[in-house]
Design a protein around this motif. Structure first.
Motif, mmCIF file in Angstrom:
data_model
loop_
_atom_site.group_PDB
_atom_site.id
_atom_site.type_symbol
_atom_site.label_atom_id
_atom_site.label_comp_id
_atom_site.label_asym_id
_atom_site.label_seq_id
_atom_site.Cartn_x
_atom_site.Cartn_y
_atom_site.Cartn_z
ATOM 1 N N LEU A 279 0.826 -1.208 0.000
ATOM 2 C CA LEU A 279 0.000 0.000 0.000
ATOM 3 C C LEU A 279 0.859 1.256 0.000
ATOM 4 C CD1 LEU A 279 -2.810 1.241 0.163
ATOM 5 C CD2 LEU A 279 -2.775 0.855 2.628
ATOM 6 N N ARG A 280 1.897 1.276 0.813
ATOM 7 C CA ARG A 280 2.793 2.441 0.855
ATOM 8 C C ARG A 280 3.449 2.670 -0.500
ATOM 9 N NH1 ARG A 280 7.005 3.265 5.473
ATOM 10 N NH2 ARG A 280 6.932 5.329 4.499
ATOM 11 N N THR A 281 3.807 1.591 -1.173
ATOM 12 C CA THR A 281 4.416 1.724 -2.496
ATOM 13 C C THR A 281 3.453 2.397 -3.469
ATOM 14 O OG1 THR A 281 5.801 -0.245 -2.160
ATOM 15 C CG2 THR A 281 5.429 0.468 -4.429
ATOM 16 N N GLY A 282 2.195 1.966 -3.429
ATOM 17 C CA GLY A 282 1.201 2.568 -4.309
ATOM 18 C C GLY A 282 0.946 4.022 -3.987
ATOM 19 N N LEU A 283 0.911 4.376 -2.719
ATOM 20 C CA LEU A 283 0.683 5.758 -2.326
ATOM 21 C C LEU A 283 1.885 6.639 -2.669
ATOM 22 C CD1 LEU A 283 -0.971 5.044 1.137
ATOM 23 C CD2 LEU A 283 -2.125 5.970 -0.882
ATOM 24 N N ASP A 284 3.078 6.109 -2.449
ATOM 25 C CA ASP A 284 4.288 6.865 -2.792
ATOM 26 C C ASP A 284 4.300 7.246 -4.270
ATOM 27 O OD1 ASP A 284 5.261 6.813 -0.228
ATOM 28 O OD2 ASP A 284 6.608 5.115 -0.552
ATOM 29 N N ALA A 285 3.815 6.339 -5.115
ATOM 30 C CA ALA A 285 3.782 6.608 -6.558
ATOM 31 C C ALA A 285 2.858 7.774 -6.892
ATOM 32 C CB ALA A 285 3.344 5.353 -7.315
ATOM 33 N N LEU A 286 1.916 8.073 -5.969
ATOM 34 C CA LEU A 286 0.996 9.193 -6.170
ATOM 35 C C LEU A 286 1.449 10.447 -5.428
ATOM 36 C CD1 LEU A 286 -2.404 7.296 -5.711
ATOM 37 C CD2 LEU A 286 -1.196 7.815 -7.839
ATOM 38 N N SER A 287 2.645 10.389 -4.855
ATOM 39 C CA SER A 287 3.180 11.498 -4.050
ATOM 40 C C SER A 287 2.342 11.763 -2.806
ATOM 41 C CB SER A 287 3.300 12.782 -4.894
ATOM 42 O OG SER A 287 4.193 12.586 -5.971
ATOM 43 N N HIS A 319 -16.341 7.206 -4.683
ATOM 44 C CA HIS A 319 -15.792 5.845 -4.627
ATOM 45 C C HIS A 319 -16.303 5.037 -3.436
ATOM 46 C CE1 HIS A 319 -13.027 6.769 -7.908
ATOM 47 N NE2 HIS A 319 -12.781 7.925 -7.302
ATOM 48 N N HIS A 320 -17.122 5.639 -2.578
ATOM 49 C CA HIS A 320 -17.708 4.942 -1.422
ATOM 50 C C HIS A 320 -16.638 4.384 -0.476
ATOM 51 C CE1 HIS A 320 -21.777 4.193 -3.693
ATOM 52 N NE2 HIS A 320 -21.418 5.464 -3.680
ATOM 53 N N MET A 321 -15.553 5.125 -0.341
ATOM 54 C CA MET A 321 -14.472 4.730 0.563
ATOM 55 C C MET A 321 -14.342 5.767 1.669
ATOM 56 S SD MET A 321 -11.597 3.410 -2.157
ATOM 57 C CE MET A 321 -12.000 2.096 -3.319
ATOM 58 N N ASN A 347 -7.198 -2.404 -0.776
ATOM 59 C CA ASN A 347 -6.124 -1.408 -0.769
ATOM 60 C C ASN A 347 -5.799 -0.939 -2.187
ATOM 61 O OD1 ASN A 347 -5.936 -1.756 2.022
ATOM 62 N ND2 ASN A 347 -4.287 -3.275 1.851
ATOM 63 N N ASP A 348 -5.784 -1.879 -3.120
ATOM 64 C CA ASP A 348 -5.519 -1.515 -4.516
ATOM 65 C C ASP A 348 -6.638 -0.630 -5.066
ATOM 66 O OD1 ASP A 348 -3.114 -2.839 -4.630
ATOM 67 O OD2 ASP A 348 -3.939 -4.657 -5.560
ATOM 68 N N LYS A 349 -7.872 -0.921 -4.674
ATOM 69 C CA LYS A 349 -8.997 -0.082 -5.105
ATOM 70 C C LYS A 349 -8.838 1.345 -4.586
ATOM 71 C CE LYS A 349 -12.624 -3.589 -5.654
ATOM 72 N NZ LYS A 349 -13.938 -4.081 -5.142
ATOM 73 N N LEU A 350 -8.386 1.473 -3.354
ATOM 74 C CA LEU A 350 -8.208 2.809 -2.789
ATOM 75 C C LEU A 350 -7.119 3.577 -3.541
ATOM 76 C CD1 LEU A 350 -8.400 4.094 0.745
ATOM 77 C CD2 LEU A 350 -6.268 4.511 -0.493
ATOM 78 N N VAL A 351 -6.009 2.914 -3.817
ATOM 79 C CA VAL A 351 -4.937 3.582 -4.561
ATOM 80 C C VAL A 351 -5.438 4.002 -5.940
ATOM 81 C CG1 VAL A 351 -2.664 3.267 -5.606
ATOM 82 C CG2 VAL A 351 -3.087 2.417 -3.296
ATOM 83 N N ALA A 353 -8.546 4.697 -6.767
ATOM 84 C CA ALA A 353 -9.481 5.807 -6.592
ATOM 85 C C ALA A 353 -8.739 7.110 -6.349
ATOM 86 C CB ALA A 353 -10.424 5.507 -5.429
ATOM 87 N N ALA A 354 -7.696 7.051 -5.517
ATOM 88 C CA ALA A 354 -6.900 8.248 -5.250
ATOM 89 C C ALA A 354 -6.222 8.746 -6.514
ATOM 90 C CB ALA A 354 -5.867 7.951 -4.165
ATOM 91 N N ALA A 355 -5.762 7.828 -7.345
ATOM 92 C CA ALA A 355 -5.120 8.222 -8.610
ATOM 93 C C ALA A 355 -6.095 8.959 -9.518
ATOM 94 C CB ALA A 355 -4.570 6.979 -9.312
ATOM 95 N N GLN A 356 -7.355 8.561 -9.485
ATOM 96 C CA GLN A 356 -8.356 9.254 -10.297
ATOM 97 C C GLN A 356 -8.677 10.646 -9.754
ATOM 98 O OE1 GLN A 356 -11.901 6.918 -11.165
ATOM 99 N NE2 GLN A 356 -10.727 5.010 -11.010
ATOM 100 N N LEU A 357 -8.688 10.779 -8.434
ATOM 101 C CA LEU A 357 -9.062 12.052 -7.831
ATOM 102 C C LEU A 357 -7.963 13.106 -7.921
ATOM 103 C CD1 LEU A 357 -11.036 11.284 -4.534
ATOM 104 C CD2 LEU A 357 -11.887 12.254 -6.667
ATOM 105 N N LEU A 358 -6.725 12.696 -7.787
ATOM 106 C CA LEU A 358 -5.634 13.676 -7.694
ATOM 107 C C LEU A 358 -5.518 14.579 -8.924
ATOM 108 C CD1 LEU A 358 -2.882 11.621 -5.843
ATOM 109 C CD2 LEU A 358 -4.221 13.532 -4.951
#
Length: 367
Positions: A279-287, A319-321, A347-351, A353-358
Protein backbone atom coordinates in the motif's frame (compact mmCIF):
# COMPACT_ATOMS: atom_id res chain seq x y z
CA UNK A 1 -24.00 24.88 8.72
CA UNK A 2 -20.74 23.00 8.30
CA UNK A 3 -21.15 19.27 8.98
CA UNK A 4 -18.31 17.85 10.99
CA UNK A 5 -16.86 14.42 10.32
CA UNK A 6 -17.45 11.73 12.97
CA UNK A 7 -15.11 12.10 15.95
CA UNK A 8 -14.11 8.43 15.68
CA UNK A 9 -13.59 5.94 12.91
CA UNK A 10 -16.05 3.19 12.08
CA UNK A 11 -19.16 5.39 12.26
CA UNK A 12 -20.75 4.23 9.03
CA UNK A 13 -24.31 5.03 10.08
CA UNK A 14 -23.42 8.72 10.32
CA UNK A 15 -21.60 8.63 6.99
CA UNK A 16 -24.49 6.77 5.37
CA UNK A 17 -27.06 9.32 6.53
CA UNK A 18 -24.93 12.34 5.65
CA UNK A 19 -24.09 11.24 2.09
CA UNK A 20 -27.24 9.20 1.39
CA UNK A 21 -25.27 6.04 0.65
CA UNK A 22 -26.23 2.64 2.04
CA UNK A 23 -23.69 1.60 4.67
CA UNK A 24 -23.41 -1.79 2.95
CA UNK A 25 -21.96 0.03 -0.06
CA UNK A 26 -19.21 1.73 1.93
CA UNK A 27 -15.69 0.39 2.37
CA UNK A 28 -14.51 1.44 5.80
CA UNK A 29 -10.88 2.55 5.90
CA UNK A 30 -11.57 4.71 8.97
CA UNK A 31 -11.53 1.95 11.63
CA UNK A 32 -8.34 0.01 12.28
CA UNK A 33 -9.87 -3.46 12.56
CA UNK A 34 -8.44 -6.72 11.23
CA UNK A 35 -9.94 -6.89 7.71
CA UNK A 36 -9.94 -10.70 7.75
CA UNK A 37 -12.38 -10.75 10.64
CA UNK A 38 -12.12 -12.78 13.85
CA UNK A 39 -10.53 -16.21 14.26
CA UNK A 40 -12.94 -18.95 13.13
CA UNK A 41 -13.22 -20.29 16.67
CA UNK A 42 -14.91 -17.09 17.84
CA UNK A 43 -18.13 -17.65 15.89
CA UNK A 44 -18.24 -21.37 16.63
CA UNK A 45 -17.70 -20.67 20.33
CA UNK A 46 -20.53 -18.14 20.40
CA UNK A 47 -22.91 -20.51 18.61
CA UNK A 48 -22.09 -23.38 20.96
CA UNK A 49 -22.36 -21.27 24.08
CA UNK A 50 -25.73 -19.87 23.05
CA UNK A 51 -27.12 -23.40 23.14
CA UNK A 52 -26.56 -23.28 26.91
CA UNK A 53 -29.26 -21.05 28.41
CA UNK A 54 -27.13 -20.45 31.52
CA UNK A 55 -24.96 -18.17 29.38
CA UNK A 56 -27.85 -15.74 29.55
CA UNK A 57 -29.52 -16.57 32.87
CA UNK A 58 -26.43 -16.69 35.10
CA UNK A 59 -24.32 -13.72 36.13
CA UNK A 60 -20.80 -13.46 34.66
CA UNK A 61 -17.89 -14.48 36.88
CA UNK A 62 -17.31 -11.46 39.10
CA UNK A 63 -13.53 -11.98 39.08
CA UNK A 64 -13.27 -13.06 35.42
CA UNK A 65 -10.89 -15.89 36.35
CA UNK A 66 -11.16 -17.71 33.02
CA UNK A 67 -10.77 -14.59 30.90
CA UNK A 68 -7.80 -13.36 32.92
CA UNK A 69 -6.09 -16.74 32.62
CA UNK A 70 -6.54 -16.68 28.84
CA UNK A 71 -5.09 -13.17 28.64
CA UNK A 72 -2.25 -14.13 30.98
CA UNK A 73 -1.33 -17.10 28.78
CA UNK A 74 -1.46 -14.90 25.67
CA UNK A 75 0.53 -11.95 27.07
CA UNK A 76 2.94 -13.95 29.23
CA UNK A 77 1.93 -12.29 32.52
CA UNK A 78 0.36 -13.41 35.80
CA UNK A 79 -3.44 -13.18 36.18
CA UNK A 80 -2.96 -11.11 39.35
CA UNK A 81 -1.33 -8.42 37.21
CA UNK A 82 -4.45 -8.03 35.06
CA UNK A 83 -7.44 -5.71 35.07
CA UNK A 84 -10.18 -6.22 32.48
CA UNK A 85 -12.98 -3.90 31.36
CA UNK A 86 -15.32 -3.21 28.45
CA UNK A 87 -12.86 -0.96 26.66
CA UNK A 88 -9.76 1.15 27.20
CA UNK A 89 -11.46 4.26 28.60
CA UNK A 90 -12.82 2.65 31.81
CA UNK A 91 -9.35 1.26 32.50
CA UNK A 92 -7.64 4.60 31.95
CA UNK A 93 -10.10 6.48 34.12
CA UNK A 94 -9.77 3.85 36.84
CA UNK A 95 -5.99 4.33 36.77
CA UNK A 96 -6.28 8.11 36.94
CA UNK A 97 -8.55 7.89 39.98
CA UNK A 98 -6.60 5.16 41.75
CA UNK A 99 -3.18 6.73 41.27
CA UNK A 100 -4.36 10.26 42.04
CA UNK A 101 -2.82 11.79 38.93
CA UNK A 102 -2.77 15.60 39.16
CA UNK A 103 -0.88 16.82 36.08
CA UNK A 104 -0.33 14.69 32.99
CA UNK A 105 1.99 15.27 30.06
CA UNK A 106 0.15 14.45 26.85
CA UNK A 107 2.14 14.10 23.61
CA UNK A 108 -0.05 15.30 20.73
CA UNK A 109 -1.41 14.53 18.22
CA UNK A 110 -2.99 11.62 20.05
CA UNK A 111 -6.17 9.59 20.36
CA UNK A 112 -8.86 12.18 21.08
CA UNK A 113 -10.27 10.28 24.06
CA UNK A 114 -7.04 10.79 26.05
CA UNK A 115 -7.76 14.47 26.59
CA UNK A 116 -11.44 13.85 27.28
CA UNK A 117 -10.67 11.21 29.91
CA UNK A 118 -8.07 13.40 31.58
CA UNK A 119 -10.51 16.30 31.66
CA UNK A 120 -13.30 14.18 33.15
CA UNK A 121 -10.91 13.04 35.87
CA UNK A 122 -10.00 16.64 36.70
CA UNK A 123 -6.38 16.14 35.66
CA UNK A 124 -4.41 19.16 34.50
CA UNK A 125 -3.13 18.56 30.97
CA UNK A 126 0.31 19.58 29.75
CA UNK A 127 0.39 19.18 25.94
CA UNK A 128 3.68 18.23 24.31
CA UNK A 129 3.65 18.75 20.53
CA UNK A 130 5.25 16.04 18.41
CA UNK A 131 6.91 16.98 15.14
CA UNK A 132 5.88 15.57 11.75
CA UNK A 133 9.47 16.15 10.68
CA UNK A 134 10.61 13.49 13.14
CA UNK A 135 7.71 11.20 12.18
CA UNK A 136 6.02 12.01 15.50
CA UNK A 137 8.67 10.07 17.40
CA UNK A 138 8.93 10.56 21.16
CA UNK A 139 11.90 12.46 22.55
CA UNK A 140 12.20 10.56 25.83
CA UNK A 141 14.44 13.21 27.39
CA UNK A 142 11.91 15.97 26.69
CA UNK A 143 9.03 13.88 28.03
CA UNK A 144 10.67 13.47 31.43
CA UNK A 145 11.23 17.13 32.24
CA UNK A 146 8.45 19.33 33.58
CA UNK A 147 6.10 19.59 36.50
CA UNK A 148 3.91 16.59 35.64
CA UNK A 149 3.39 13.47 37.72
CA UNK A 150 2.26 11.27 34.81
CA UNK A 151 2.75 10.77 31.06
CA UNK A 152 0.11 9.26 28.76
CA UNK A 153 1.40 7.94 25.46
CA UNK A 154 0.82 5.19 22.91
CA UNK A 155 3.08 2.64 21.23
CA UNK A 156 2.64 2.32 18.30
CA UNK A 157 1.74 5.99 18.27
CA UNK A 158 -1.74 7.01 17.20
CA UNK A 159 -2.44 8.47 14.62
CA UNK A 160 0.95 7.88 12.97
CA UNK A 161 1.53 4.19 13.74
CA UNK A 162 5.21 4.94 14.39
CA UNK A 163 6.82 2.44 16.77
CA UNK A 164 9.19 3.22 19.64
CA UNK A 165 11.44 0.27 20.39
CA UNK A 166 11.26 -1.55 23.68
CA UNK A 167 14.79 -0.54 24.68
CA UNK A 168 14.07 3.17 24.27
CA UNK A 169 10.80 2.93 26.17
CA UNK A 170 12.45 1.06 29.03
CA UNK A 171 14.99 3.86 29.32
CA UNK A 172 12.14 6.32 29.45
CA UNK A 173 10.19 4.40 32.10
CA UNK A 174 13.36 4.12 34.19
CA UNK A 175 13.99 7.87 34.01
CA UNK A 176 10.35 8.49 34.97
CA UNK A 177 10.68 6.13 37.94
CA UNK A 178 13.61 8.18 39.24
CA UNK A 179 11.36 11.26 39.22
CA UNK A 180 8.20 9.52 40.56
CA UNK A 181 6.41 9.98 37.24
CA UNK A 182 3.69 7.46 36.33
CA UNK A 183 3.79 6.09 32.77
CA UNK A 184 0.39 5.26 31.28
CA UNK A 185 1.22 3.33 28.12
CA UNK A 186 -1.46 2.52 25.56
CA UNK A 187 -0.43 -0.56 23.56
CA UNK A 188 -3.70 -0.95 21.65
CA UNK A 189 -1.83 -1.98 18.48
CA UNK A 190 1.25 -3.66 19.96
CA UNK A 191 0.01 -7.09 18.81
CA UNK A 192 1.46 -6.13 15.43
CA UNK A 193 4.90 -5.72 17.08
CA UNK A 194 4.66 -7.87 20.24
CA UNK A 195 8.39 -8.00 20.94
CA UNK A 196 8.29 -4.28 21.77
CA UNK A 197 5.59 -4.60 24.42
CA UNK A 198 6.36 -3.60 28.02
CA UNK A 199 3.79 -5.91 29.59
CA UNK A 200 6.56 -8.08 31.04
CA UNK A 201 8.13 -5.15 32.90
CA UNK A 202 5.34 -3.99 35.20
CA UNK A 203 6.72 -5.70 38.31
CA UNK A 204 10.17 -4.19 37.78
CA UNK A 205 8.69 -0.71 37.22
CA UNK A 206 5.88 -0.01 39.66
CA UNK A 207 5.29 3.36 37.95
CA UNK A 208 4.20 1.61 34.73
CA UNK A 209 0.69 0.62 33.66
CA UNK A 210 0.21 -0.90 30.21
CA UNK A 211 -3.16 -0.89 28.43
CA UNK A 212 -3.93 -3.38 25.68
CA UNK A 213 -6.85 -4.16 23.40
CA UNK A 214 -8.15 -7.56 22.41
CA UNK A 215 -10.69 -6.50 19.85
CA UNK A 216 -8.82 -4.56 17.14
CA UNK A 217 -6.19 -7.17 16.29
CA UNK A 218 -8.67 -10.05 16.57
CA UNK A 219 -11.44 -8.32 14.62
CA UNK A 220 -14.09 -8.26 17.38
CA UNK A 221 -14.60 -4.60 18.41
CA UNK A 222 -18.30 -5.20 19.00
CA UNK A 223 -17.44 -7.31 22.06
CA UNK A 224 -15.68 -4.43 23.87
CA UNK A 225 -12.84 -6.09 25.81
CA UNK A 226 -9.58 -4.47 26.89
CA UNK A 227 -7.12 -5.08 29.70
CA UNK A 228 -4.47 -3.32 31.73
CA UNK A 229 -1.26 -4.87 33.05
CA UNK A 230 0.27 -3.52 36.25
CA UNK A 231 2.19 -4.73 39.28
CA UNK A 232 0.02 -6.83 41.58
CA UNK A 233 -0.55 -4.07 44.12
CA UNK A 234 -1.67 -1.55 41.50
CA UNK A 235 -3.75 -4.14 39.64
CA UNK A 236 -5.62 -5.00 42.84
CA UNK A 237 -6.34 -1.32 43.48
CA UNK A 238 -7.54 -0.75 39.91
CA UNK A 239 -9.85 -3.76 40.08
CA UNK A 240 -11.46 -2.35 43.20
CA UNK A 241 -12.37 0.92 41.49
CA UNK A 242 -14.10 -0.64 38.45
CA UNK A 243 -17.84 -1.36 38.44
CA UNK A 244 -18.71 -5.06 38.86
CA UNK A 245 -19.31 -7.35 35.89
CA UNK A 246 -17.61 -5.23 33.21
CA UNK A 247 -17.46 -8.13 30.71
CA UNK A 248 -20.37 -10.28 29.53
CA UNK A 249 -20.06 -14.06 29.70
CA UNK A 250 -20.34 -14.42 25.92
CA UNK A 251 -17.64 -11.80 25.30
CA UNK A 252 -15.36 -13.53 27.80
CA UNK A 253 -15.77 -16.91 26.10
CA UNK A 254 -15.29 -15.47 22.64
CA UNK A 255 -12.14 -13.58 23.60
CA UNK A 256 -10.64 -16.67 25.23
CA UNK A 257 -11.12 -18.62 22.01
CA UNK A 258 -9.62 -15.79 19.94
CA UNK A 259 -6.49 -15.52 22.08
CA UNK A 260 -5.88 -19.27 21.90
CA UNK A 261 -5.43 -19.19 18.11
CA UNK A 262 -1.70 -18.56 17.74
CA UNK A 263 -1.72 -19.35 14.03
CA UNK A 264 -4.27 -16.58 13.48
CA UNK A 265 -1.99 -14.07 15.24
CA UNK A 266 1.05 -15.07 13.20
CA UNK A 267 -0.89 -14.97 9.93
CA UNK A 268 -2.39 -11.59 10.78
CA UNK A 269 1.04 -10.04 11.38
CA UNK A 270 2.42 -11.49 8.15
CA UNK A 271 -0.52 -10.36 6.02
CA UNK A 272 -0.54 -6.89 7.56
CA UNK A 273 3.18 -6.37 6.93
CA UNK A 274 2.81 -7.42 3.30
CA UNK A 275 -0.33 -5.38 2.66
CA UNK A 276 0.99 -2.26 4.37
CA UNK A 277 4.26 -2.33 2.42
CA UNK A 278 2.42 -2.77 -0.90
CA UNK A 279 0.00 0.00 0.00
CA UNK A 280 2.79 2.44 0.86
CA UNK A 281 4.42 1.72 -2.50
CA UNK A 282 1.20 2.57 -4.31
CA UNK A 283 0.68 5.76 -2.33
CA UNK A 284 4.29 6.86 -2.79
CA UNK A 285 3.78 6.61 -6.56
CA UNK A 286 1.00 9.19 -6.17
CA UNK A 287 3.18 11.50 -4.05
CA UNK A 288 0.99 10.79 -1.02
CA UNK A 289 3.33 10.51 1.94
CA UNK A 290 2.65 7.73 4.44
CA UNK A 291 4.51 7.74 7.75
CA UNK A 292 6.49 4.59 8.69
CA UNK A 293 3.79 2.69 10.58
CA UNK A 294 4.19 -0.56 12.50
CA UNK A 295 0.43 -0.92 12.98
CA UNK A 296 -2.51 -1.77 10.72
CA UNK A 297 -3.04 1.81 9.59
CA UNK A 298 -1.20 4.60 7.80
CA UNK A 299 -1.23 8.33 8.42
CA UNK A 300 -1.26 10.11 5.06
CA UNK A 301 0.05 13.57 4.25
CA UNK A 302 -1.53 14.83 1.04
CA UNK A 303 0.28 16.97 -1.53
CA UNK A 304 0.36 20.70 -0.83
CA UNK A 305 -2.44 21.71 -3.20
CA UNK A 306 -4.96 19.16 -1.88
CA UNK A 307 -7.68 19.85 0.71
CA UNK A 308 -7.94 16.89 3.09
CA UNK A 309 -11.60 17.62 3.78
CA UNK A 310 -12.50 17.79 0.10
CA UNK A 311 -10.48 14.68 -0.70
CA UNK A 312 -12.15 12.83 2.21
CA UNK A 313 -15.62 13.80 0.99
CA UNK A 314 -14.95 13.00 -2.68
CA UNK A 315 -13.58 9.56 -1.78
CA UNK A 316 -16.93 8.85 -0.13
CA UNK A 317 -19.17 10.38 -2.78
CA UNK A 318 -17.37 9.07 -5.86
CA UNK A 319 -15.79 5.84 -4.63
CA UNK A 320 -17.71 4.94 -1.42
CA UNK A 321 -14.47 4.73 0.56
CA UNK A 322 -14.35 6.18 4.07
CA UNK A 323 -11.00 7.38 5.37
CA UNK A 324 -10.44 8.77 8.85
CA UNK A 325 -10.83 12.53 8.93
CA UNK A 326 -8.00 13.81 11.18
CA UNK A 327 -9.15 17.38 11.72
CA UNK A 328 -9.96 16.68 15.40
CA UNK A 329 -6.45 15.47 16.22
CA UNK A 330 -4.85 18.13 18.38
CA UNK A 331 -1.70 19.75 16.93
CA UNK A 332 -1.83 17.72 13.72
CA UNK A 333 -1.09 19.97 10.71
CA UNK A 334 -3.56 20.17 7.84
CA UNK A 335 -3.69 17.80 4.84
CA UNK A 336 -3.56 14.66 6.99
CA UNK A 337 -5.88 11.66 6.72
CA UNK A 338 -5.58 8.21 8.23
CA UNK A 339 -6.48 4.93 6.61
CA UNK A 340 -6.68 1.35 7.79
CA UNK A 341 -4.78 -1.40 6.03
CA UNK A 342 -7.51 -3.60 4.57
CA UNK A 343 -7.36 -6.55 2.17
CA UNK A 344 -4.97 -6.41 -0.79
CA UNK A 345 -7.88 -5.99 -3.22
CA UNK A 346 -9.46 -3.16 -1.22
CA UNK A 347 -6.12 -1.41 -0.77
CA UNK A 348 -5.52 -1.52 -4.52
CA UNK A 349 -9.00 -0.08 -5.11
CA UNK A 350 -8.21 2.81 -2.79
CA UNK A 351 -4.94 3.58 -4.56
CA UNK A 352 -6.76 3.49 -7.88
CA UNK A 353 -9.48 5.81 -6.59
CA UNK A 354 -6.90 8.25 -5.25
CA UNK A 355 -5.12 8.22 -8.61
CA UNK A 356 -8.36 9.25 -10.30
CA UNK A 357 -9.06 12.05 -7.83
CA UNK A 358 -5.63 13.68 -7.69
CA UNK A 359 -5.54 14.96 -11.31
CA UNK A 360 -9.00 16.43 -10.83
CA UNK A 361 -7.78 18.11 -7.65
CA UNK A 362 -4.89 19.64 -9.53
CA UNK A 363 -7.17 21.02 -12.24
CA UNK A 364 -9.62 22.40 -9.72
CA UNK A 365 -6.92 23.88 -7.53
CA UNK A 366 -8.55 22.75 -4.30
CA UNK A 367 -7.13 24.48 -1.27
Amino acid sequence: MIELAPSHGGQLRQISERFNIFSSQLIDFSANINPDGPPPAVLSTLRTRLEDVSMLTAYPDLEEVGLKQSIADYAGVHPKQLVVANGFIPLLESALRTLGVKRCLLPVPAFVEYRRSLARAGVEIEPHILSPGSNFRYDIHALVHGGHDAVLLANPQNPSGVLTTRDILLQFVSKCAERNIIVLLDEAFIDYAPLDSLTLDVEQFTNLIVFRSVTKFHGIPGLRVAYAVANEVSARALNETLPPWPITTLASCAVASALADQHFAERTRLHNDQRRAHLRTGLDALSIHAYPSAANFLLLHLPEHISADRFWRQMIVEHHMVLRDCSNYEALPSRHLRMAVRTAEENDKLVGAAAQLLPFCQRSQWA
